[in-house]
Write an enzyme that holds these catalytic residues in place. Sequence first.
Site, mmCIF file in Angstrom:
data_model
loop_
_atom_site.group_PDB
_atom_site.id
_atom_site.type_symbol
_atom_site.label_atom_id
_atom_site.label_comp_id
_atom_site.label_asym_id
_atom_site.label_seq_id
_atom_site.Cartn_x
_atom_site.Cartn_y
_atom_site.Cartn_z
ATOM 1 N N GLU A 50 0.818 -1.213 0.000
ATOM 2 C CA GLU A 50 0.000 0.000 0.000
ATOM 3 C C GLU A 50 0.851 1.262 0.000
ATOM 4 O OE1 GLU A 50 -2.649 -3.213 0.699
ATOM 5 O OE2 GLU A 50 -0.715 -2.725 1.624
ATOM 6 N N HIS B 265 -10.349 -6.883 9.485
ATOM 7 C CA HIS B 265 -10.935 -6.363 8.241
ATOM 8 C C HIS B 265 -12.298 -5.718 8.460
ATOM 9 C CE1 HIS B 265 -7.733 -8.327 6.008
ATOM 10 N NE2 HIS B 265 -7.998 -9.438 6.660
#
Length: 326
Positions: free
Chosen positions: A60, A129
């Site tokens: 990322e 998540h």
Amino acid sequence: MTKTTYREAVRAGLRDALLGDPLVFLMGEDVGRYGGAYACSRGLLEEFGPERIRDTPLSESAFVGAGIGAALGGMRPIVEVMTVNFSLLALDQIVNNAAAIRHMSGGQFSVPLVVRMATGGGRQVAAQHSHSLEGWYAHIPGIKVVTPATVTDAKGMLLAALKEPDPVFIFEHAYLYPTEGELDEAATVDLTRAAVRRPGRDVTVITFGGSLWKALEAADRLAGEGIEAEVIDLRSLRPLDGPTILASVAKTHKAVIVDEGWRTGSFAAEISAQIMEGGFYELDGPVARVCSAEVPIPYPKHLEDAALPNVAAIVQAVRQLTRPRG
């Protein structure tokens, strides 16, 4: 208006953006051949090719940084981060670069970057998540933070974000992707304004993202008890539309904030503070908050449902605030 899913509205927005401007491209993990972790980019690789639909390594920091560089170079990148927790790996790029470059350059450079990411719980993907960190990002000057809750906003906010000269972060609640709604292609979408989704006279319920639909369902139940709740969809967390919130509180004199973030240090706390600062003398009682339990979001469905804000909790908060005192 046409009926479509939230997922299809996002895809339609991506496709229109790619067709409308050759400088626009999409990049992120699995956005190409796989079609996106939530199928929002399915078919776009075949239509636009690998130069404009770019699969990235699992880093990322690298691909958000590449998006910042591309924006500085004159492109209009749309960066997809698979889920909000993964964006934490790119915080240095976001806070110290994307948000700060205009300021640090004395206005010489802008970063016309759009970052999309899935957020929220309710899908049994456990503690790593299921975060709702929109409020964290709303703390950062130099970026806009928007939370589309309807199919019209899912498409319209993306297209509006691509017209902005500075970074826009779009938080798409993952629970919404398969939901259906009416897509109003003619609607004008403003990235700075809240929307009153249901008018009412007795209490103001303030929320955003996936929690909007819980608030509306709660309002329906409360109407059966004679309590008319006004439901405000914030749509944008930064900038926050304070005037719309305060106007509603001035009418109802009561406020309940629904925020899927954890209660301590939540965005709900910021909204509450702004109501206290700007509308204290309009209130007939304390501002109430319905937030997630202060635990990592559990995996078992019954525990996850209990940890997240739910319709029953919203109804109960409103009842407590509106019941006669004496």
